[in-house]
Design a protein around this motif. Structure first.
Motif, PDB file in Angstrom:
ATOM      1  N   ALA A  58       1.009   0.573 -16.929  1.00 54.77           N
ATOM      2  CA  ALA A  58       1.022   1.502 -15.793  1.00 54.77           C
ATOM      3  C   ALA A  58       0.367   0.872 -14.578  1.00 54.77           C
ATOM      4  O   ALA A  58       0.839   1.043 -13.441  1.00 54.77           O
ATOM      5  CB  ALA A  58       0.303   2.795 -16.177  1.00 54.77           C
ATOM      6  N   ALA A  59      -0.726   0.112 -14.790  1.00 57.72           N
ATOM      7  CA  ALA A  59      -1.399  -0.549 -13.671  1.00 57.72           C
ATOM      8  C   ALA A  59      -0.483  -1.582 -13.018  1.00 57.72           C
ATOM      9  O   ALA A  59      -0.402  -1.678 -11.791  1.00 57.72           O
ATOM     10  CB  ALA A  59      -2.686  -1.212 -14.159  1.00 57.72           C
ATOM     11  N   ALA A  60       0.244  -2.363 -13.838  1.00 57.49           N
ATOM     12  CA  ALA A  60       1.164  -3.359 -13.296  1.00 57.49           C
ATOM     13  C   ALA A  60       2.313  -2.704 -12.548  1.00 57.49           C
ATOM     14  O   ALA A  60       2.731  -3.165 -11.478  1.00 57.49           O
ATOM     15  CB  ALA A  60       1.700  -4.239 -14.433  1.00 57.49           C
ATOM     16  N   ALA A  61       2.833  -1.604 -13.090  1.00 58.28           N
ATOM     17  CA  ALA A  61       3.948  -0.914 -12.442  1.00 58.28           C
ATOM     18  C   ALA A  61       3.539  -0.300 -11.115  1.00 58.28           C
ATOM     19  O   ALA A  61       4.348  -0.195 -10.186  1.00 58.28           O
ATOM     20  CB  ALA A  61       4.490   0.167 -13.367  1.00 58.28           C
ATOM     21  N   ALA A  62       2.268   0.117 -11.002  1.00 58.45           N
ATOM     22  CA  ALA A  62       1.794   0.734  -9.769  1.00 58.45           C
ATOM     23  C   ALA A  62       1.448  -0.283  -8.694  1.00 58.45           C
ATOM     24  O   ALA A  62       1.270   0.080  -7.534  1.00 58.45           O
ATOM     25  CB  ALA A  62       0.572   1.593 -10.065  1.00 58.45           C
ATOM     26  N   THR A  85       3.274  -3.443  -7.892  1.00 55.56           N
ATOM     27  CA  THR A  85       4.414  -4.021  -7.180  1.00 55.56           C
ATOM     28  C   THR A  85       5.721  -3.540  -7.793  1.00 55.56           C
ATOM     29  O   THR A  85       5.765  -3.111  -8.952  1.00 55.56           O
ATOM     30  CB  THR A  85       4.397  -5.566  -7.253  1.00 55.56           C
ATOM     31  N   LEU A  86       6.801  -3.649  -7.007  1.00 56.77           N
ATOM     32  CA  LEU A  86       8.128  -3.311  -7.513  1.00 56.77           C
ATOM     33  C   LEU A  86       8.538  -4.266  -8.622  1.00 56.77           C
ATOM     34  O   LEU A  86       9.158  -3.860  -9.616  1.00 56.77           O
ATOM     35  CB  LEU A  86       9.147  -3.358  -6.368  1.00 56.77           C
ATOM     36  N   GLY A  87       8.180  -5.537  -8.486  1.00 58.20           N
ATOM     37  CA  GLY A  87       8.489  -6.499  -9.544  1.00 58.20           C
ATOM     38  C   GLY A  87       7.779  -6.153 -10.837  1.00 58.20           C
ATOM     39  O   GLY A  87       8.345  -6.275 -11.923  1.00 58.20           O
ATOM     40  N   GLY A  88       6.512  -5.712 -10.731  1.00 56.52           N
ATOM     41  CA  GLY A  88       5.782  -5.293 -11.926  1.00 56.52           C
ATOM     42  C   GLY A  88       6.422  -4.095 -12.580  1.00 56.52           C
ATOM     43  O   GLY A  88       6.512  -4.019 -13.812  1.00 56.52           O
ATOM     44  N   ALA A  89       6.899  -3.135 -11.781  1.00 56.72           N
ATOM     45  CA  ALA A  89       7.563  -1.958 -12.335  1.00 56.72           C
ATOM     46  C   ALA A  89       8.847  -2.339 -13.054  1.00 56.72           C
ATOM     47  O   ALA A  89       9.165  -1.802 -14.122  1.00 56.72           O
ATOM     48  CB  ALA A  89       7.861  -0.949 -11.223  1.00 56.72           C
ATOM     49  N   ALA A  90       9.615  -3.274 -12.468  1.00 53.52           N
ATOM     50  CA  ALA A  90      10.860  -3.716 -13.095  1.00 53.52           C
ATOM     51  C   ALA A  90      10.588  -4.391 -14.429  1.00 53.52           C
ATOM     52  O   ALA A  90      11.315  -4.185 -15.413  1.00 53.52           O
ATOM     53  CB  ALA A  90      11.611  -4.658 -12.157  1.00 53.52           C
ATOM     54  N   GLU A  91       9.535  -5.205 -14.499  1.00 53.24           N
ATOM     55  CA  GLU A  91       9.194  -5.890 -15.734  1.00 53.24           C
ATOM     56  C   GLU A  91       8.740  -4.890 -16.797  1.00 53.24           C
ATOM     57  O   GLU A  91       9.140  -4.972 -17.958  1.00 53.24           O
ATOM     58  CB  GLU A  91       8.096  -6.919 -15.458  1.00 53.24           C
ATOM     59  N   VAL A  92       7.920  -3.910 -16.412  1.00 55.38           N
ATOM     60  CA  VAL A  92       7.443  -2.904 -17.365  1.00 55.38           C
ATOM     61  C   VAL A  92       8.609  -2.054 -17.865  1.00 55.38           C
ATOM     62  O   VAL A  92       8.722  -1.759 -19.064  1.00 55.38           O
ATOM     63  CB  VAL A  92       6.361  -2.024 -16.709  1.00 55.38           C
ATOM     64  N   ALA A  93       9.506  -1.677 -16.944  1.00 53.08           N
ATOM     65  CA  ALA A  93      10.631  -0.812 -17.322  1.00 53.08           C
ATOM     66  C   ALA A  93      11.535  -1.471 -18.343  1.00 53.08           C
ATOM     67  O   ALA A  93      12.166  -0.785 -19.162  1.00 53.08           O
ATOM     68  CB  ALA A  93      11.435  -0.437 -16.077  1.00 53.08           C
ATOM     69  N   SER A  94      11.605  -2.805 -18.331  1.00 52.68           N
ATOM     70  CA  SER A  94      12.508  -3.502 -19.256  1.00 52.68           C
ATOM     71  C   SER A  94      12.079  -3.328 -20.711  1.00 52.68           C
ATOM     72  O   SER A  94      12.884  -3.522 -21.625  1.00 52.68           O
ATOM     73  CB  SER A  94      12.565  -4.996 -18.913  1.00 52.68           C
ATOM     74  N   GLY A  95      10.820  -2.947 -20.958  1.00 47.66           N
ATOM     75  CA  GLY A  95      10.353  -2.777 -22.335  1.00 47.66           C
ATOM     76  C   GLY A  95      10.091  -1.340 -22.721  1.00 47.66           C
ATOM     77  O   GLY A  95       9.467  -1.093 -23.763  1.00 47.66           O
ATOM     78  N   LEU A  96      10.560  -0.383 -21.911  1.00 47.88           N
ATOM     79  CA  LEU A  96      10.318   1.033 -22.196  1.00 47.88           C
ATOM     80  C   LEU A  96      11.571   1.705 -22.744  1.00 47.88           C
ATOM     81  O   LEU A  96      12.684   1.190 -22.576  1.00 47.88           O
ATOM     82  CB  LEU A  96       9.882   1.747 -20.900  1.00 47.88           C
ATOM     83  N   PRO A  97      11.428   2.858 -23.381  1.00 49.16           N
ATOM     84  CA  PRO A  97      12.604   3.646 -23.786  1.00 49.16           C
ATOM     85  C   PRO A  97      13.458   3.993 -22.571  1.00 49.16           C
ATOM     86  O   PRO A  97      12.963   4.083 -21.445  1.00 49.16           O
ATOM     87  CB  PRO A  97      11.979   4.898 -24.418  1.00 49.16           C
ATOM     88  N   ALA A 110       0.826  -1.211   0.000  1.00 48.37           N
ATOM     89  CA  ALA A 110       0.000   0.000   0.000  1.00 48.37           C
ATOM     90  C   ALA A 110       0.859   1.260   0.000  1.00 48.37           C
ATOM     91  O   ALA A 110       0.554   2.234  -0.702  1.00 48.37           O
ATOM     92  CB  ALA A 110      -0.916  -0.016   1.227  1.00 48.37           C
ATOM     93  N   SER A 111       1.943   1.235   0.778  1.00 49.56           N
ATOM     94  CA  SER A 111       2.840   2.390   0.815  1.00 49.56           C
ATOM     95  C   SER A 111       3.496   2.607  -0.548  1.00 49.56           C
ATOM     96  O   SER A 111       3.615   3.737  -1.020  1.00 49.56           O
ATOM     97  CB  SER A 111       3.910   2.179   1.885  1.00 49.56           C
ATOM     98  N   TYR A 112       3.886   1.512  -1.185  1.00 51.43           N
ATOM     99  CA  TYR A 112       4.498   1.605  -2.519  1.00 51.43           C
ATOM    100  C   TYR A 112       3.501   2.187  -3.524  1.00 51.43           C
ATOM    101  O   TYR A 112       3.816   3.126  -4.275  1.00 51.43           O
ATOM    102  CB  TYR A 112       4.942   0.214  -2.971  1.00 51.43           C
ATOM    103  N   ALA A 113       2.282   1.646  -3.538  1.00 50.06           N
ATOM    104  CA  ALA A 113       1.281   2.102  -4.508  1.00 50.06           C
ATOM    105  C   ALA A 113       0.929   3.576  -4.309  1.00 50.06           C
ATOM    106  O   ALA A 113       0.633   4.296  -5.279  1.00 50.06           O
ATOM    107  CB  ALA A 113       0.020   1.245  -4.398  1.00 50.06           C
ATOM    108  N   ALA A 114       0.957   4.042  -3.054  1.00 49.40           N
ATOM    109  CA  ALA A 114       0.610   5.435  -2.776  1.00 49.40           C
ATOM    110  C   ALA A 114       1.721   6.392  -3.165  1.00 49.40           C
ATOM    111  O   ALA A 114       1.463   7.587  -3.373  1.00 49.40           O
ATOM    112  CB  ALA A 114       0.286   5.594  -1.292  1.00 49.40           C
TER     113      ALA A 114
END
Length: 509
Positions: A445-449, A451-463, A428-432
């Motif tokens: 964006a929903a996955a990145a918001a 969990t940290l693991g979701g953000a890491a996975e999303v970031a791997s496919g971004l510019p 909850a603290s992370y999402a806020a």
């Protein structure tokens, strides 16, 4: 007048089991396995997030549902073991656990993985009460039993710490499902060894099987844990309050039913013994803090510090060794010092581990995390050995299964709450706090918001620029959540130390 003195004959000492130490080795196999399964997924969470794409809630349930089912069924299974035979139930549970582990390794969806983890909890509940109750019956000598319980308690606690290490080693070379296949060869060895070295034992006068009490136990724990998770994630909601009310009402009905029955499934009167009830509370809070620590440190080491699974596991190895050493060394210490002072001191030492994380967790330094886990492990390893000895020594051997189940229920409830409470607060603290760049697609964006693991996975496919912005924001948000949960851990350890000082007086003193 001649005085004739009459000496009352003393009952002969119980015969020592000739292969008791080999039996202890056999019993440690399922203990380590069930304990490792509590935390082995910690290092697999990033891979599971990438492969199965669970939501934040699903990710918590993948971790939570195993100890939740385990905790809900430990007392009923302990009572069943007293009735039908502890070794028999242990063997049945081992076969089921091995089969379901193989199925879980190849789960195709997050929902399937949650279901198989629940089934593992069902069969795991058959294993734990039987191990400690058989140990109580195999080791009839008081000093030998204290050492055996120390090894058992240390093995259980160390298994929780070994989970991420074993997971890291496997994940370095295999896919995430390999952490489940680990159970199969271990249980095959146990099934070959156990029938030859473990004696059968049961309660000579068991009570009737009480299915109503079994249902009440489950309906007590499941809504309570769900409500805690809901409040931690979304605040106080009507659904969370309703679930808590259902759990509390069911728990009250369960206690009243046990007090009315001539032979209860769980003798709640045991909690009138301060050393017994205090030991249960100490076990619960200790495991709560340990599992909560492992939940965030496993992600921190990999996703923030960039360590591989093997490197992250090795970073926790000194703490695991410290836990084993402390659990064995305290056996001699507690012979000379009061148990309550030993346990309280150990728990205060553990609080310093969380304090280190609260002070230095967001500094980007690796050393404070490693040292913090060593300090935390030293205290928990010592405290749980002593508290378990007091718990199992306060009941007759015939009721060892039920008493062991209470002790282990505290372990598993602590594991559930450690992830449910600290994990939910961290999530909850992370999402806020996390800020997702505007140019990230909505689904990502929903996955990145979440969990940290979701953000890491999303970031791997971004510019590159967008990925860097998302990664920095996610790591800062995660560090803020870690600081908050570490502060809660400090408070819990101090509270546990106070409970120990007030309650853990050895009744034999």
């Amino acid at each position: 007048m001649t005085t004739i003195s009459v000496t009352t004959p003393q009952p002969p000492a119980p015969a020592l089991h000739p292969r008791r130490w080999v039996a202890l080795v056999a019993l440690m196999l399922p203990v380590l396995l069930v304990s490792v399964d509590n935390t082995v997924l910690s290092f697999a969470l990033p891979q599971i997030s990438a492969d199965l794409r669970p939501t934040g809630t699903q990710l918590l349930w993948i971790v939570d549902v195993y100890p939740l089912v385990l905790a809900g069924l430990l007392v009923p299974m302990g009572s069943l073991a007293d009735r039908i035979g502890r070794r028999r139930l242990l063997l049945v549970g081992s076969v089921g656990f091995a089969v379901v582990s193989a199925v879980a390794a190849f789960a195709p969806t997050a929902g399937t993985l949650v279901a198989t983890r629940a089934a593992l909890g069902f069969f795991g509940a058959m294993l734990m009460p039987s191990t400690l109750s058989l140990l109580r019956n195999v080791f009839v000598d008081r000093e030998e039993r204290r050492l055996a319980i120390a090894i058992w308690a240390t093995g259980w606690a160390a298994g929780s710490a070994l989970g991420p290490i074993v997971g890291g080693l496997l994940l370095q070379h295999f896919w995430w499902g390999s952490v489940f296949l680990l159970a199969v060869p271990v249980l095959v060895v146990f099934l070959v060894l156990a029938p030859t070295v473990l004696p059968e034992s049961k309660d000579p006068e068991p009570g009737p099987l009480d299915l109503v009490s079994v249902a009440l136990a489950l309906v007590t724990m499941t809504p309570l844990v769900w409500s805690i998770k809901e409040i931690a994630a979304d605040g106080v909601t009507l659904a969370a309050l309703a679930a808590a009310a259902v759990g509390l009402a069911s728990g009250t009905a369960f206690v009243r039913r046990q007090l009315r029955r001539p032979v209860p499934m769980l003798d709640v009167r045991l909690f009138r013994v301060p050393a017994f009830s205090g030991g249960v509370v100490v076990n619960l809070l200790s495991v709560f803090s340990l599992v909560g620590f492992l939940f965030f440190v496993a992600q921190d080491l990999q996703l923030v510090h960039g360590l591989s699974p093997v490197q992250a596991g090795l970073a926790l190895l000194p703490g695991t060794v410290a836990m084993v050493v402390a659990g064995l060394a305290v056996v001699r210490i507690v012979r000379r010092l009061p148990a309550e002072r030993v346990v309280a001191t150990a728990l205060l030492v553990s609080s310093l581990g969380y304090l280190l994380v609260a002070l230095f967790g967001g500094s980007g330094l690796l050393a404070p995390l490693v040292v913090a886990f060593v300090v935390l492990s030293l205290g928990i390893g010592a405290a749980e050995t002593v508290s378990n000895d007091l718990i199992v020594s306060s009941v007759p051997a015939a009721k060892a299964g039920a008493a062991s189940a209470i002790s282990e229920t505290a372990y598993e409830l602590g594991a559930v709450l450690g992830t449910a409470v600290l994990g939910s607060i961290l999530t909850a603290s992370y999402a806020a706090s996390v800020v997702v760049p505007a140019d990230v697609p909505p689904s990502d964006a929903a996955a990145a918001a979440e969990t940290l693991g979701g953000a890491a996975e999303v970031a791997s496919g971004l510019p590159a620029a967008t990925a860097q912005a998302l990664t920095e924001s996610a790591q800062q948000a995660f560090a803020g959540g870690v600081g908050l949960t570490a502060a809660i851990g400090v408070v819990l350890m101090v509270v546990a130390a106070g409970v120990a000082l007030l309650t853990l007086r050895d009744p034999r003193r």
